[in-house]
Write a protein that holds these residues in place. Sequence first.
Motif, PDB file in Angstrom:
ATOM      1  N   MET A 180       0.819  -1.205   0.000  1.00 58.38           N
ATOM      2  CA  MET A 180       0.000   0.000   0.000  1.00 58.38           C
ATOM      3  C   MET A 180       0.858   1.261   0.000  1.00 58.38           C
ATOM      4  SD  MET A 180      -3.240  -1.016   2.446  1.00 58.38           S
ATOM      5  CE  MET A 180      -2.360  -1.971   3.678  1.00 58.38           C
ATOM      6  N   VAL A 181       1.961   1.218   0.734  1.00 57.87           N
ATOM      7  CA  VAL A 181       2.891   2.349   0.721  1.00 57.87           C
ATOM      8  C   VAL A 181       3.430   2.560  -0.692  1.00 57.87           C
ATOM      9  CG1 VAL A 181       5.103   3.211   1.584  1.00 57.87           C
ATOM     10  CG2 VAL A 181       3.520   2.066   3.141  1.00 57.87           C
ATOM     11  N   GLU A 182       3.805   1.476  -1.362  1.00 60.46           N
ATOM     12  CA  GLU A 182       4.350   1.575  -2.720  1.00 60.46           C
ATOM     13  C   GLU A 182       3.304   2.115  -3.692  1.00 60.46           C
ATOM     14  OE1 GLU A 182       5.648  -2.374  -3.483  1.00 60.46           O
ATOM     15  OE2 GLU A 182       7.367  -2.245  -2.105  1.00 60.46           O
ATOM     16  N   TRP A 183       2.073   1.643  -3.590  1.00 61.66           N
ATOM     17  CA  TRP A 183       1.012   2.135  -4.478  1.00 61.66           C
ATOM     18  C   TRP A 183       0.832   3.638  -4.328  1.00 61.66           C
ATOM     19  CZ3 TRP A 183      -3.105  -2.146  -3.123  1.00 61.66           C
ATOM     20  CH2 TRP A 183      -2.856  -3.296  -3.891  1.00 61.66           C
ATOM     21  N   PHE A 184       0.784   4.088  -3.068  1.00 59.35           N
ATOM     22  CA  PHE A 184       0.574   5.512  -2.853  1.00 59.35           C
ATOM     23  C   PHE A 184       1.782   6.321  -3.324  1.00 59.35           C
ATOM     24  CE2 PHE A 184       1.092   9.347  -0.307  1.00 59.35           C
ATOM     25  CZ  PHE A 184      -0.091  10.004  -0.628  1.00 59.35           C
ATOM     26  N   ASP A 185       2.985   5.854  -2.987  1.00 61.39           N
ATOM     27  CA  ASP A 185       4.185   6.590  -3.350  1.00 61.39           C
ATOM     28  C   ASP A 185       4.352   6.705  -4.864  1.00 61.39           C
ATOM     29  OD1 ASP A 185       4.708   6.927  -0.682  1.00 61.39           O
ATOM     30  OD2 ASP A 185       6.365   5.473  -0.593  1.00 61.39           O
ATOM     31  N   LYS A 186       3.811   5.762  -5.615  1.00 65.08           N
ATOM     32  CA  LYS A 186       3.849   5.826  -7.079  1.00 65.08           C
ATOM     33  C   LYS A 186       2.786   6.758  -7.655  1.00 65.08           C
ATOM     34  CE  LYS A 186       5.732   1.166  -7.767  1.00 65.08           C
ATOM     35  NZ  LYS A 186       5.422  -0.231  -8.244  1.00 65.08           N
ATOM     36  N   GLY A 187       1.926   7.300  -6.774  1.00 63.28           N
ATOM     37  CA  GLY A 187       0.900   8.224  -7.232  1.00 63.28           C
ATOM     38  C   GLY A 187      -0.310   7.564  -7.861  1.00 63.28           C
ATOM     39  N   LEU A 188      -0.513   6.270  -7.599  1.00 68.33           N
ATOM     40  CA  LEU A 188      -1.574   5.536  -8.296  1.00 68.33           C
ATOM     41  C   LEU A 188      -2.978   5.959  -7.879  1.00 68.33           C
ATOM     42  CD1 LEU A 188      -0.061   1.932  -8.427  1.00 68.33           C
ATOM     43  CD2 LEU A 188       0.147   3.799 -10.078  1.00 68.33           C
ATOM     44  N   ILE A 189      -3.142   6.493  -6.657  1.00 67.91           N
ATOM     45  CA  ILE A 189      -4.475   6.973  -6.276  1.00 67.91           C
ATOM     46  C   ILE A 189      -4.488   8.498  -6.089  1.00 67.91           C
ATOM     47  CG2 ILE A 189      -5.136   4.777  -5.209  1.00 67.91           C
ATOM     48  CD1 ILE A 189      -4.720   6.129  -2.454  1.00 67.91           C
ATOM     49  N   GLY A 190      -3.379   9.135  -6.395  1.00 74.50           N
ATOM     50  CA  GLY A 190      -3.324  10.585  -6.294  1.00 74.50           C
ATOM     51  C   GLY A 190      -3.281  11.061  -4.853  1.00 74.50           C
ATOM     52  N   ILE A 265      -2.693   2.100   9.309  1.00 73.13           N
ATOM     53  CA  ILE A 265      -2.423   2.006   7.874  1.00 73.13           C
ATOM     54  C   ILE A 265      -2.352   3.387   7.213  1.00 73.13           C
ATOM     55  CG2 ILE A 265      -3.246   1.032   5.684  1.00 73.13           C
ATOM     56  CD1 ILE A 265      -4.673  -1.111   7.656  1.00 73.13           C
ATOM     57  N   PRO A 266      -3.384   4.244   7.336  1.00 73.10           N
ATOM     58  CA  PRO A 266      -3.254   5.566   6.723  1.00 73.10           C
ATOM     59  C   PRO A 266      -2.175   6.427   7.373  1.00 73.10           C
ATOM     60  CG  PRO A 266      -5.295   5.420   8.013  1.00 73.10           C
ATOM     61  CD  PRO A 266      -4.730   4.034   7.896  1.00 73.10           C
ATOM     62  N   PHE A 267      -1.906   6.233   8.671  1.00 76.63           N
ATOM     63  CA  PHE A 267      -0.818   6.977   9.303  1.00 76.63           C
ATOM     64  C   PHE A 267       0.501   6.643   8.628  1.00 76.63           C
ATOM     65  CE2 PHE A 267      -3.461   8.675  12.493  1.00 76.63           C
ATOM     66  CZ  PHE A 267      -2.710   9.566  13.236  1.00 76.63           C
ATOM     67  N   ARG A 268       0.713   5.371   8.351  1.00 73.04           N
ATOM     68  CA  ARG A 268       1.971   4.938   7.746  1.00 73.04           C
ATOM     69  C   ARG A 268       2.035   5.341   6.270  1.00 73.04           C
ATOM     70  NH1 ARG A 268       4.957   1.659  10.267  1.00 73.04           N
ATOM     71  NH2 ARG A 268       3.185   0.895  11.459  1.00 73.04           N
ATOM     72  N   VAL A 269       0.963   5.099   5.555  1.00 71.68           N
ATOM     73  CA  VAL A 269       0.952   5.351   4.114  1.00 71.68           C
ATOM     74  C   VAL A 269       1.025   6.840   3.804  1.00 71.68           C
ATOM     75  CG1 VAL A 269      -0.430   5.126   1.998  1.00 71.68           C
ATOM     76  CG2 VAL A 269      -0.271   3.197   3.596  1.00 71.68           C
ATOM     77  N   TYR A 342     -16.798  -5.701  -0.013  1.00 75.21           N
ATOM     78  CA  TYR A 342     -16.107  -4.890   0.987  1.00 75.21           C
ATOM     79  C   TYR A 342     -15.047  -5.757   1.673  1.00 75.21           C
ATOM     80  CZ  TYR A 342     -19.328  -0.854   1.090  1.00 75.21           C
ATOM     81  OH  TYR A 342     -20.042   0.271   0.777  1.00 75.21           O
ATOM     82  N   PRO A 343     -13.969  -5.148   2.175  1.00 80.70           N
ATOM     83  CA  PRO A 343     -12.999  -5.921   2.965  1.00 80.70           C
ATOM     84  C   PRO A 343     -13.676  -6.621   4.143  1.00 80.70           C
ATOM     85  CG  PRO A 343     -12.124  -3.743   2.456  1.00 80.70           C
ATOM     86  CD  PRO A 343     -13.558  -3.750   2.019  1.00 80.70           C
ATOM     87  N   GLU A 344     -13.229  -7.849   4.407  1.00 84.82           N
ATOM     88  CA  GLU A 344     -13.737  -8.663   5.516  1.00 84.82           C
ATOM     89  C   GLU A 344     -15.256  -8.762   5.502  1.00 84.82           C
ATOM     90  OE1 GLU A 344     -12.148  -7.890   9.396  1.00 84.82           O
ATOM     91  OE2 GLU A 344     -10.126  -7.585   8.652  1.00 84.82           O
ATOM     92  N   GLY A 345     -15.844  -8.779   4.330  1.00 84.88           N
ATOM     93  CA  GLY A 345     -17.295  -8.910   4.227  1.00 84.88           C
ATOM     94  C   GLY A 345     -18.048  -7.732   4.810  1.00 84.88           C
ATOM     95  N   GLY A 346     -17.353  -6.613   5.001  1.00 85.72           N
ATOM     96  CA  GLY A 346     -17.994  -5.419   5.525  1.00 85.72           C
ATOM     97  C   GLY A 346     -17.945  -5.293   7.034  1.00 85.72           C
ATOM     98  N   GLU A 347     -17.302  -6.242   7.743  1.00 90.87           N
ATOM     99  CA  GLU A 347     -17.266  -6.179   9.203  1.00 90.87           C
ATOM    100  C   GLU A 347     -16.205  -5.210   9.716  1.00 90.87           C
ATOM    101  OE1 GLU A 347     -17.086  -9.995  11.049  1.00 90.87           O
ATOM    102  OE2 GLU A 347     -19.229 -10.310  10.764  1.00 90.87           O
ATOM    103  N   ASN A 348     -15.026  -5.242   9.126  1.00 86.62           N
ATOM    104  CA  ASN A 348     -13.944  -4.329   9.495  1.00 86.62           C
ATOM    105  C   ASN A 348     -13.190  -3.959   8.223  1.00 86.62           C
ATOM    106  OD1 ASN A 348     -13.830  -4.814  12.668  1.00 86.62           O
ATOM    107  ND2 ASN A 348     -13.911  -6.831  11.706  1.00 86.62           N
ATOM    108  N   GLY A 349     -12.818  -2.702   8.090  1.00 90.64           N
ATOM    109  CA  GLY A 349     -12.080  -2.350   6.888  1.00 90.64           C
ATOM    110  C   GLY A 349     -11.776  -0.879   6.778  1.00 90.64           C
ATOM    111  N   MET A 350     -11.101  -0.537   5.670  1.00 87.39           N
ATOM    112  CA  MET A 350     -10.673   0.834   5.433  1.00 87.39           C
ATOM    113  C   MET A 350     -10.654   1.137   3.949  1.00 87.39           C
ATOM    114  SD  MET A 350      -6.978   2.531   5.536  1.00 87.39           S
ATOM    115  CE  MET A 350      -6.878   1.745   3.934  1.00 87.39           C
ATOM    116  N   PHE A 351     -11.087   2.352   3.603  1.00 86.45           N
ATOM    117  CA  PHE A 351     -10.905   2.920   2.269  1.00 86.45           C
ATOM    118  C   PHE A 351     -10.038   4.169   2.406  1.00 86.45           C
ATOM    119  CE2 PHE A 351     -15.448   1.352   1.458  1.00 86.45           C
ATOM    120  CZ  PHE A 351     -15.032   0.190   0.811  1.00 86.45           C
TER     121      PHE A 351
END
Length: 492
Positions: A180-190, A265-269, A342-351
């Motif tokens: 996820m860090v690599e995806w963001f650092d490459k600018g893939l989601i802006g 996760i978002p703190f790190r990314v 949704y991640p984990e069938g919608g029980e726990n997750g992040m976008f």
Amino acid sequence: MQSSEKPSQPSRRKFIQAGALAAGSFFIVPRHVLGGKGFIAPSDKLNLAAVGFGGKGSSDINNSFNNGANNVVALCDVDWGLPRVKENFTKHANAKRYKDFREMLDKEGKTIDAVTVSTADHTHAVVAMAAMQRGKHVYVQKPLTHNIHEARMLTEAARKYKVVTQMGNQGSSNPQQKTMVEWFDKGLIGKVHEIQIWTNRPVWPQGIPVPQPAGEPSADLDWDLWLGPAQKVGYTPAYHPFKWRGWWNFGAGALGDIGCHIMDIPFRVLGLGYPTEVESSISSVFLKDWTAEYNPEGCPPASHVELKFPASSKNKSDVKLVWSDGGIRPFRPDFLPVGEAYPEGGENGMFMIGDKGLIACGMYGDDPKLYTKDGKKQEAPAKPKPVDGKPWPENGHQILWTEACKAGFNSKEHKALTSSFDFAGPLTESVLMGNLAIRSYMLRTPKADGKGFDYPGRQRLLWDGKNMKITNFDEANQFVSRQYREGWKLSM
């Protein structure tokens, strides 16, 4: 809880290493000749102690033990009647047994190198601080502390006493997070402008009336020690051994249970810092028509929190982070195709939602997926299989900590830890900002005419992170720290 033992004194392990170097001036015998293949010299083993091992702490100490790669020399728990306590007393039969962590540290302080702390939230800080003041490395379960001020103090204490630290949010060592860090650092989601996080917690009774005392605890449980710095209340099984999470005197609710996992996760990314604003709303329980239960001592059955973060050096956009618990999940974002689960069938997750796409994952950073604006999808590689006895998530997070303890405070191993207090402290502060908003939301004052109540804390709160202070509603600042029971206090 100061100790006469100074952290700067040479450790047992350094003394042994120094002796080995001196001996090496005359001859060197390879270790495998002395002990055979796989042999671990006694000087390469940590002497571990556990405080709290009747629940999650059982895996914390045993993963750190790592099948004999280290020693377990002391075990401390206030309740010797718990099944996992009995199991570990049998497994580590030579370990000294204690109920009071202060007695353990005083008597075994010269032997112990490192301590796992896996008690209820309200005692994390006092136990960890006492260990660090004696120069002991610490592994502390999430949330790092019960309140914001304690998190700041532990962060500063780790630097002062130069000890190796790790918080028990094991997902931070999940190798899929690197993707996820690599995806963001490459600018893939802006640039990311919004984060949506949700959980099915609480999965314990919450939003219920305050439990009444239920007689005396068993002889196995020292109730006064279990209370520690919390305000004194009578014993009830509605608090111990697990249901304490839903009560502010002891726990930190759904945010305390899951926030340090998934907000990691978002703190790190994104490289987030302190939030600048927080606002909340909560659900209510109605035991009779039209009259909601008012219970400021207990966490609500469900809550909704919004934190705002300024742009960071990594993410050139202000960010809104929305937290939902109680089983409420966010609506499908635009970049998530219809029919995609949704991640984990919608029980726990992040976008994490950017201007070019989004990243989705489960609670521990599991199974990340990338969806871009042009309809493309990527999936992270599967988690690697166990290598050299260091799988994830079974025990890798704890083993990395023990290896860093052996290497020392200034080592590359310590700097490589994913949740040392330099990272985990500020993360925990931001997680607990949500609880500050929830507790402020629950404050009420009688109206002047005696008819009903006003709720002055139901507003957007402005936060000065550096000085740990709400600047526009002073009553909220009572929740930055806590009142410690007589005989207990936290100091560096």
